[in-house]
Enzyme design. Structure first.
Site, mmCIF file in Angstrom:
data_model
loop_
_atom_site.group_PDB
_atom_site.id
_atom_site.type_symbol
_atom_site.label_atom_id
_atom_site.label_comp_id
_atom_site.label_asym_id
_atom_site.label_seq_id
_atom_site.Cartn_x
_atom_site.Cartn_y
_atom_site.Cartn_z
ATOM 1 N N HIS A 61 114.621 -1.928 98.483
ATOM 2 C CA HIS A 61 113.586 -0.933 98.762
ATOM 3 C C HIS A 61 113.784 0.266 97.838
ATOM 4 O O HIS A 61 114.909 0.763 97.699
ATOM 5 C CB HIS A 61 113.659 -0.502 100.233
ATOM 6 C CG HIS A 61 112.590 0.468 100.614
ATOM 7 N ND1 HIS A 61 111.273 0.104 100.783
ATOM 8 C CD2 HIS A 61 112.647 1.806 100.824
ATOM 9 C CE1 HIS A 61 110.560 1.172 101.085
ATOM 10 N NE2 HIS A 61 111.359 2.219 101.119
ATOM 11 N N ASN B 15 116.702 -7.295 101.476
ATOM 12 C CA ASN B 15 115.516 -6.682 100.892
ATOM 13 C C ASN B 15 115.939 -5.533 100.003
ATOM 14 O O ASN B 15 116.937 -4.860 100.283
ATOM 15 C CB ASN B 15 114.615 -6.148 102.018
ATOM 16 C CG ASN B 15 113.332 -5.537 101.485
ATOM 17 O OD1 ASN B 15 112.832 -5.936 100.444
ATOM 18 N ND2 ASN B 15 112.807 -4.563 102.204
ATOM 19 N N ASP C 173 111.936 -2.211 106.921
ATOM 20 C CA ASP C 173 112.981 -1.511 106.155
ATOM 21 C C ASP C 173 113.983 -0.808 107.071
ATOM 22 O O ASP C 173 114.494 0.253 106.728
ATOM 23 C CB ASP C 173 112.327 -0.483 105.217
ATOM 24 C CG ASP C 173 111.412 -1.158 104.200
ATOM 25 O OD1 ASP C 173 110.352 -0.585 103.892
ATOM 26 O OD2 ASP C 173 111.750 -2.264 103.735
ATOM 27 N N SER D 152 117.704 1.083 97.919
ATOM 28 C CA SER D 152 118.559 0.584 98.990
ATOM 29 C C SER D 152 118.476 -0.936 99.046
ATOM 30 O O SER D 152 117.375 -1.488 98.895
ATOM 31 C CB SER D 152 118.087 1.121 100.353
ATOM 32 O OG SER D 152 117.977 2.531 100.332
#
Ligand code: GRF
Length: 202
Positions: A108, A106, A144, A135
């Site tokens: 972020h 992911n 997250d 990130s």
């Protein structure tokens, strides 16, 4: 490697991954794009590039658990080597983590663990930080909260609002994501609890 990209918005991170196709050394190809909602620009980006798209909307299912199963099955159809959450605004549950855990990353727009969640840019600005960033993490069951693969700092400038700060972050975020995906495609990703390493197993 076969990439499946999950989107919920404008798709600029998806567009950056598609641009990377032009680099023969990239080592990965987007084979499918999935979203939790129709009518978003990211789906147009995928269609314009001839990439198959699938929309799995929560409202089409009796409950969240059924949606979770359907979403995992829709991803599995593409046999992904890596699933990239690129502005995807849902938390996938156990069905996806069981099948793709350790192979889902992911991006972020904040320096985790600071400012997790759906409003990382707004929260950083409101807090008054002078430096934020982006990130790339491996998904875990939390929000997250997974192991961090890559980060880069981005300055907050006087007069920034959420939009100007997010755009400055996204310039860095797109590069960091493409770099991370390319390295994983070429070198592999090994996750052991809180430790995630790009490259051969230690
Ligand atoms: C990205 O900054 C992502 O980190 C955040 O929302 C933004 C999505 O941008 N979750 P896009 O849809 O890839 O343009």
């Amino acid at each position: 490697g076969r990439l499946v990209v999950l989107v919920s918005g404008t798709g600029s991170n998806l567009a950056a991954l598609l641009d990377a196709h032009d680099d023969p050394a990239f080592g990965a190809r987007v084979v499918g794009v999935l979203s939790d909602r129709p009518g978003i620009r990211a789906l147009d980006v995928a269609r314009d590039a001839g990439i198959p798209t699938v929309v799995v909307s929560l409202k089409d299912f009796p409950d969240r658990a059924a949606w979770d199963v359907a979403f995992a099955e829709a991803m599995a159809v593409f046999s992904p080597d890596l699933v990239v959450h690129a502005g995807f605004m849902k938390i996938l549950g156990a069905p996806s983590l069981e099948r793709f855990g350790g192979r889902m990353i992911n991006t972020h727009p904040a320096l985790l663990p600071s400012f997790p969640g759906a409003h990382g840019v707004r929260d950083a600005l409101a807090y008054g930080v002078k430096v934020t960033g982006c990130s790339v993490i491996v998904l875990d069951a939390g929000v997250d909260s997974g192991p961090i693969l890559a980060q880069e700092a981005v300055p907050v400038l006087d007069g920034d609002d959420e939009a100007t700060l997010h755009e400055r972050i996204k310039v860095v975020e797109r590069r960091l994501l493409v770099e991370s995906v390319g390295r994983i495609a070429r070198e592999g990703l090994h996750v052991d609890g809180r430790t995630a390493v790009i490259g051969p197993p230690a």
